[in-house]
Motif scaffolding. Structure first.
Motif, PDB file in Angstrom:
ATOM      1  N   MET A  14       5.032  14.784   2.890  1.00 37.38           N
ATOM      2  CA  MET A  14       5.388  13.922   1.754  1.00 37.38           C
ATOM      3  C   MET A  14       6.884  13.722   1.555  1.00 37.38           C
ATOM      4  SD  MET A  14       2.722  15.013  -1.257  1.00 37.38           S
ATOM      5  CE  MET A  14       0.983  14.615  -1.154  1.00 37.38           C
ATOM      6  N   ILE A  15       7.699  14.266   2.406  1.00 35.58           N
ATOM      7  CA  ILE A  15       9.126  14.346   2.160  1.00 35.58           C
ATOM      8  C   ILE A  15       9.781  12.992   1.887  1.00 35.58           C
ATOM      9  CG2 ILE A  15       9.649  14.290   4.626  1.00 35.58           C
ATOM     10  CD1 ILE A  15      11.582  16.199   1.906  1.00 35.58           C
ATOM     11  N   ASN A  16       9.282  11.921   2.500  1.00 36.24           N
ATOM     12  CA  ASN A  16       9.914  10.610   2.340  1.00 36.24           C
ATOM     13  C   ASN A  16       9.171   9.679   1.385  1.00 36.24           C
ATOM     14  OD1 ASN A  16      12.030  11.137   4.247  1.00 36.24           O
ATOM     15  ND2 ASN A  16      10.518  10.878   5.889  1.00 36.24           N
ATOM     16  N   LEU A  17       8.222  10.197   0.648  1.00 31.13           N
ATOM     17  CA  LEU A  17       7.419   9.356  -0.243  1.00 31.13           C
ATOM     18  C   LEU A  17       8.046   9.346  -1.638  1.00 31.13           C
ATOM     19  CD1 LEU A  17       3.830  10.391   0.904  1.00 31.13           C
ATOM     20  CD2 LEU A  17       5.215   8.445   1.641  1.00 31.13           C
ATOM     21  N   LYS A  18       8.854   8.343  -1.901  1.00 28.57           N
ATOM     22  CA  LYS A  18       9.627   8.288  -3.139  1.00 28.57           C
ATOM     23  C   LYS A  18       8.780   7.976  -4.375  1.00 28.57           C
ATOM     24  CE  LYS A  18      13.871   6.966  -0.727  1.00 28.57           C
ATOM     25  NZ  LYS A  18      14.962   5.966  -0.598  1.00 28.57           N
ATOM     26  N   ASN A  19       7.580   7.456  -4.148  1.00 27.14           N
ATOM     27  CA  ASN A  19       6.720   7.108  -5.289  1.00 27.14           C
ATOM     28  C   ASN A  19       5.599   8.121  -5.520  1.00 27.14           C
ATOM     29  OD1 ASN A  19       5.578   6.328  -2.839  1.00 27.14           O
ATOM     30  ND2 ASN A  19       4.420   4.630  -3.714  1.00 27.14           N
ATOM     31  N   MET A  20       5.746   9.315  -4.949  1.00 26.20           N
ATOM     32  CA  MET A  20       4.704  10.337  -5.028  1.00 26.20           C
ATOM     33  C   MET A  20       4.996  11.353  -6.133  1.00 26.20           C
ATOM     34  SD  MET A  20       1.886  11.662  -3.858  1.00 26.20           S
ATOM     35  CE  MET A  20       1.641  10.897  -2.263  1.00 26.20           C
ATOM     36  N   VAL A  21       3.972  11.625  -6.963  1.00 23.01           N
ATOM     37  CA  VAL A  21       4.055  12.658  -7.993  1.00 23.01           C
ATOM     38  C   VAL A  21       2.841  13.571  -7.850  1.00 23.01           C
ATOM     39  CG1 VAL A  21       4.125  13.175 -10.462  1.00 23.01           C
ATOM     40  CG2 VAL A  21       5.218  11.085  -9.591  1.00 23.01           C
ATOM     41  N   VAL A  22       3.081  14.865  -7.642  1.00 25.11           N
ATOM     42  CA  VAL A  22       2.011  15.854  -7.560  1.00 25.11           C
ATOM     43  C   VAL A  22       2.023  16.670  -8.848  1.00 25.11           C
ATOM     44  CG1 VAL A  22       1.103  17.866  -6.333  1.00 25.11           C
ATOM     45  CG2 VAL A  22       2.156  15.979  -5.051  1.00 25.11           C
TER      46      VAL A  22
ATOM     47  N   CYS B 163      -0.989  10.144   0.386  1.00 30.33           N
ATOM     48  CA  CYS B 163       0.091   9.781   1.317  1.00 30.33           C
ATOM     49  C   CYS B 163      -0.117   8.361   1.828  1.00 30.33           C
ATOM     50  CB  CYS B 163       0.131  10.764   2.486  1.00 30.33           C
ATOM     51  SG  CYS B 163       0.741  12.407   2.070  1.00 30.33           S
ATOM     52  N   GLY B 164      -1.348   8.076   2.252  1.00 30.68           N
ATOM     53  CA  GLY B 164      -1.639   6.737   2.748  1.00 30.68           C
ATOM     54  C   GLY B 164      -1.533   5.684   1.667  1.00 30.68           C
ATOM     55  N   ILE B 165      -2.005   6.012   0.469  1.00 29.11           N
ATOM     56  CA  ILE B 165      -1.952   5.069  -0.650  1.00 29.11           C
ATOM     57  C   ILE B 165      -0.515   4.821  -1.070  1.00 29.11           C
ATOM     58  CG2 ILE B 165      -2.580   4.768  -3.081  1.00 29.11           C
ATOM     59  CD1 ILE B 165      -5.204   6.290  -2.423  1.00 29.11           C
ATOM     60  N   ALA B 166       0.325   5.860  -1.048  1.00 29.27           N
ATOM     61  CA  ALA B 166       1.726   5.722  -1.434  1.00 29.27           C
ATOM     62  C   ALA B 166       2.483   4.833  -0.455  1.00 29.27           C
ATOM     63  CB  ALA B 166       2.384   7.095  -1.520  1.00 29.27           C
ATOM     64  N   VAL B 167       2.242   5.013   0.836  1.00 25.16           N
ATOM     65  CA  VAL B 167       2.891   4.173   1.846  1.00 25.16           C
ATOM     66  C   VAL B 167       2.473   2.719   1.682  1.00 25.16           C
ATOM     67  CG1 VAL B 167       2.977   3.677   4.329  1.00 25.16           C
ATOM     68  CG2 VAL B 167       3.209   6.027   3.515  1.00 25.16           C
ATOM     69  N   SER B 168       1.200   2.511   1.332  1.00 28.62           N
ATOM     70  CA  SER B 168       0.649   1.153   1.230  1.00 28.62           C
ATOM     71  C   SER B 168       0.983   0.466  -0.087  1.00 28.62           C
ATOM     72  CB  SER B 168      -0.878   1.210   1.386  1.00 28.62           C
ATOM     73  OG  SER B 168      -1.241   1.826   2.595  1.00 28.62           O
ATOM     74  N   ASN B 169       1.396   1.246  -1.094  1.00 23.65           N
ATOM     75  CA  ASN B 169       1.694   0.688  -2.422  1.00 23.65           C
ATOM     76  C   ASN B 169       3.058   1.179  -2.906  1.00 23.65           C
ATOM     77  OD1 ASN B 169      -1.141  -0.533  -3.464  1.00 23.65           O
ATOM     78  ND2 ASN B 169      -1.518   1.342  -2.303  1.00 23.65           N
TER      79      ASN B 169
ATOM     80  N   ILE C 152     -12.673   8.671  -3.171  1.00 27.38           N
ATOM     81  CA  ILE C 152     -13.804   9.543  -3.456  1.00 27.38           C
ATOM     82  C   ILE C 152     -13.327  10.992  -3.558  1.00 27.38           C
ATOM     83  CG2 ILE C 152     -14.502  10.065  -1.075  1.00 27.38           C
ATOM     84  CD1 ILE C 152     -17.421   9.406  -2.057  1.00 27.38           C
ATOM     85  N   SER C 153     -13.986  11.796  -4.410  1.00 28.24           N
ATOM     86  CA  SER C 153     -13.354  13.081  -4.751  1.00 28.24           C
ATOM     87  C   SER C 153     -14.326  14.241  -4.897  1.00 28.24           C
ATOM     88  CB  SER C 153     -12.579  12.924  -6.062  1.00 28.24           C
ATOM     89  OG  SER C 153     -13.485  12.644  -7.126  1.00 28.24           O
ATOM     90  N   GLY C 154     -15.369  14.313  -4.078  1.00 25.72           N
ATOM     91  CA  GLY C 154     -16.336  15.392  -4.213  1.00 25.72           C
ATOM     92  C   GLY C 154     -15.912  16.708  -3.596  1.00 25.72           C
ATOM     93  N   HIS C 155     -15.113  16.656  -2.514  1.00 23.41           N
ATOM     94  CA  HIS C 155     -14.677  17.868  -1.822  1.00 23.41           C
ATOM     95  C   HIS C 155     -13.205  18.137  -2.100  1.00 23.41           C
ATOM     96  CE1 HIS C 155     -17.999  17.751   1.516  1.00 23.41           C
ATOM     97  NE2 HIS C 155     -18.481  17.739   0.287  1.00 23.41           N
ATOM     98  N   ALA C 156     -12.857  19.401  -2.205  1.00 27.38           N
ATOM     99  CA  ALA C 156     -11.472  19.780  -2.479  1.00 27.38           C
ATOM    100  C   ALA C 156     -10.586  19.534  -1.260  1.00 27.38           C
ATOM    101  CB  ALA C 156     -11.399  21.257  -2.861  1.00 27.38           C
ATOM    102  N   GLY C 157      -9.323  19.210  -1.532  1.00 30.89           N
ATOM    103  CA  GLY C 157      -8.331  19.159  -0.473  1.00 30.89           C
ATOM    104  C   GLY C 157      -8.094  17.801   0.149  1.00 30.89           C
ATOM    105  N   SER C 158      -8.777  16.757  -0.311  1.00 35.99           N
ATOM    106  CA  SER C 158      -8.623  15.449   0.333  1.00 35.99           C
ATOM    107  C   SER C 158      -7.631  14.531  -0.376  1.00 35.99           C
ATOM    108  CB  SER C 158      -9.984  14.743   0.421  1.00 35.99           C
ATOM    109  OG  SER C 158     -10.513  14.508  -0.870  1.00 35.99           O
ATOM    110  N   ALA C 159      -7.382  14.751  -1.655  1.00 37.38           N
ATOM    111  CA  ALA C 159      -6.620  13.779  -2.445  1.00 37.38           C
ATOM    112  C   ALA C 159      -5.167  13.636  -1.995  1.00 37.38           C
ATOM    113  CB  ALA C 159      -6.664  14.162  -3.927  1.00 37.38           C
ATOM    114  N   LEU C 160      -4.506  14.740  -1.658  1.00 42.26           N
ATOM    115  CA  LEU C 160      -3.091  14.652  -1.292  1.00 42.26           C
ATOM    116  C   LEU C 160      -2.899  13.871   0.003  1.00 42.26           C
ATOM    117  CD1 LEU C 160      -1.859  18.234  -2.252  1.00 42.26           C
ATOM    118  CD2 LEU C 160      -1.285  16.086  -3.388  1.00 42.26           C
ATOM    119  N   SER C 161      -3.767  14.081   0.971  1.00 41.20           N
ATOM    120  CA  SER C 161      -3.664  13.317   2.218  1.00 41.20           C
ATOM    121  C   SER C 161      -3.945  11.841   1.968  1.00 41.20           C
ATOM    122  CB  SER C 161      -4.652  13.868   3.259  1.00 41.20           C
ATOM    123  OG  SER C 161      -4.262  15.148   3.688  1.00 41.20           O
ATOM    124  N   ALA C 162      -4.981  11.561   1.185  1.00 38.78           N
ATOM    125  CA  ALA C 162      -5.280  10.172   0.855  1.00 38.78           C
ATOM    126  C   ALA C 162      -4.116   9.542   0.105  1.00 38.78           C
ATOM    127  CB  ALA C 162      -6.554  10.106   0.011  1.00 38.78           C
TER     128      ALA C 162
END
Length: 600
Positions: free
Chosen positions: A146-154, A114-120, A102-112
């Protein structure tokens, strides 16, 4: 929409058509225009390379996701955007399997993410972050993790704007990166040298270290690479061929990766390009609308501007919503006493506390839904020190087409439970003005909450007094205690109540905390049915507070609570949603009648 096999000229033509679709629908339905026009090529390029079916894409904030909706599974129903039961204003997993968070408020996507990247770990997780969301504290905390998240692109969508103009040193930092031609030329030259011939690894490493050191001289505090990201930028966000080339390179690399894209907000629609703030969010076209109507936000701005002339201690604060909260004229007239702190609501609360403890009179104008993000600061930094900050809580209650993430349903509930706070909700235009005047000299924190748009402008003789209510209409049998905009809603169905033999005494209850204890003790016993009407979530709300008081006083009276029963209200026109919740017109009358039938 499948764009996998499209060539560049086809993709450019697609972008042109997408812009037309967005402009046509948004000008008719209302919505976020400029931000979506700015990310057309960027979103198309992401789909071309990463394929939205195969990888995880998040947007921060979700008001730049219309292109994404059109490219996924909502193309055929995009004309229902922001309509009741239609396509929503932001991303929502309940709407589509493509919406990953969900994406109504600013600032939540990067934290979410992190969890999605670890899980996928087998998928790329791409976050498109724009409109100054990168400067939100929540976002910076996530980048640090995010330092160890190899599948993360910002992907930073840098358009120099928030809702209004971007503010603060972080936006200036990224602007400096863009302007540093010296660095960009050097970077290109170093890459050309190190990629030619069979230079030994030692030379390659030495040049790499030199590049890094020179970069830090030219760009002090280069955040992305200094915290472990591979950095790409600055990329032209409207050159689809260049975007695709970069994204293909990024797709085959280990992360975390930071791609800095420069876009133009409002791209392709001249009015939006020339006035980005005005066209950030537009209302549905209504030729009958009076643009000079006096709304609650305008009342706030006018009154504070008036009082600031004689009182130099008045200071206003906005969290990226200067125009929306009615403060634009104040900011223009008193720039040294005006602070737009960007998307940083928690900071705004504590900033106001710092002003208050120093003897100033801070007015923090903030939407109710965003005030939720400062609850910790309200308790620790304000309440415990009993500091007289002034919260002007705009968009309290049902906001309409911005939907479930933006309704201001909880402010009464949480403010009632924070010690030392005065909580007011004006029922008339006159009362709102008197509350603002009263707030000038308070010695404790105060919140004035009001709905989006107009409030009752009928003239009544009563004068606002803290902790006192006022009878508007005198009757028998039924007692209606109405706070905020619910007074107007109740008065509009007065004749219907009379026809159903449900008329009674109507009370304007602008003072929620403290409330009128003497009136309750003296008057409640006279009535058979008592109703408390509030445009907010009724769990632990105004009605609950009155019931608790009756119990404490051992007064045996049943109180019927009329308010929002569900914390998740859909998007739609404000009037439609009020009716849906039993707070307007015939549905309000039926709601009242139903409460009586239940108790008999």
């Amino acid at each position: 929409m499948n764009i996998e096999n499209m060539q560049i000229d086809e993709l450019n033509n697609l972008c042109k058509n997408l812009r037309k679709d967005i402009v046509d629908v948004v000008l008719k339905n209302g919505g976020h225009l400029a931000s979506n026009l700015g990310v057309v090529e960027l979103t198309v390029a992401l789909d071309k390379v990463f394929n939205f079916k195969d990888n995880k894409i998040l947007f921060d904030v979700g008001h730049q996701s219309y292109v994404y909706k059109l490219l996924t599974d909502r193309e055929n129903k995009f004309t229902t955007l922001r309509k009741l039961n239609g396509v929503g204003p932001f991303l929502d997993p309940e709407e589509s399997e493509y919406d990953n968070f969900i994406s109504g408020h600013a600032g939540s996507a990067l934290s979410a993410a992190c969890g999605i990247a670890v899980s996928n770990p087998d998928k790329k997780v791409v976050v498109v972050i724009g409109d100054a969301s990168i400067a939100n504290g929540h976002s910076l905390e996530a980048l640090n993790n995010m330092i160890n998240l190899k599948n993360m692109v910002v992907v930073l969508n840098d358009n120099d704007m928030s809702i209004g103009e971007s503010v603060g040193c972080l936006s200036k930092f990224f602007g400096k990166m863009i302007l540093s031609k010296t660095y960009l030329t050097l970077r290109k030259d170093v890459k050309n040298i190190t990629n030619k011939g069979n230079l030994r690894k030692k030379v390659h490493d030495t040049l790499g270290k030199a590049e890094h050191k020179i970069k830090n001289i030219l760009l002090p505090g280069n955040i992305p690479e200094n915290i472990g990201f591979k950095y790409f930028g600055v990329i032209d966000g409207h050159n689809i061929e260049q975007l695709i080339s970069i994204f293909k390179e990024v797709k085959n690399m280990e992360g975390p990766i930071f791609v800095h894209v420069k876009t133009k907000k409002g791209k392709g629609y001249l009015p939006a390009e020339e006035n980005k703030e005005k066209f950030h969010g537009v209302s549905p076209y209504n030729p009958a609308k009076d643009l000079n109507e006096l709304t609650t936000s305008k009342i706030l701005g006018q009154e504070l501007t008036k009082y600031a002339k004689a009182d130099e201690d008045i200071i206003t604060i906005s969290a990226g919503m200067v125009s929306g909260t009615g403060l634009k004229d104040f900011f223009s007239k008193y720039p040294d006493r005006s602070f737009d702190i960007g998307i940083a609501e928690g900071h705004g609360v504590t900033f106001a506390a710092g002003l208050a403890i120093s003897g100033k009179k801070p007015y923090f104008a903030i939407y109710s839904t965003f005030l939720q993000r400062g609850i910790g600061q309200l308790i620790h930094d304000v309440s415990l020190q009993n500091l007289p900050i002034r919260l002007c809580v705009d968009r309290a209650g049902i906001v309409g087409q911005d939907g479930k993430t933006h309704h201001g349903l909880y402010d009464i509930s949480f403010l009632l439970n924070i010690p030392n706070f005065i909580v007011l909700s004006p029922t008339t235009e006159k009362e709102m003005k008197e509350m603002i005047k009263f707030s000038l000299d308070v010695k404790q924190p105060i919140a004035i909450r009001y709905n989006k748009g107009l409030i009752c402008n009928k003239r009544y003789d009563f004068k606002f007094q803290l902790g006192k209510w006022n009878e508007i209409i005198k009757g028998t049998d039924n007692l209606y205690i109405a706070t905020g905009n619910m007074l107007e809603e109740l008065l509009m169905v007065k004749d219907q109540l009379i026809s159903k033999k449900l008329s009674g005494t109507i009370v304007s209850a602008g003072s929620i905390k403290p409330f009128d204890e003497e009136y309750i003790k003296k008057e409640f016993k006279k009535y058979k049915n008592i109703f408390v009407l509030e445009e907010g979530y009724i769990k632990n709300g105004f009605g609950t507070e009155i019931i608790d008081f009756l119990n404490d006083q051992n007064i045996k009276k049943q109180v019927h609570k009329i308010g929002i029963n569900c914390g998740k209200i859909p998007h739609g026109e404000r009037g439609q949603l009020l009716e849906l919740c039993g707070l307007r017109g015939e549905s309000l009358v039926e709601n009242i009648e139903g409460k009586i039938n239940e108790s008999n």
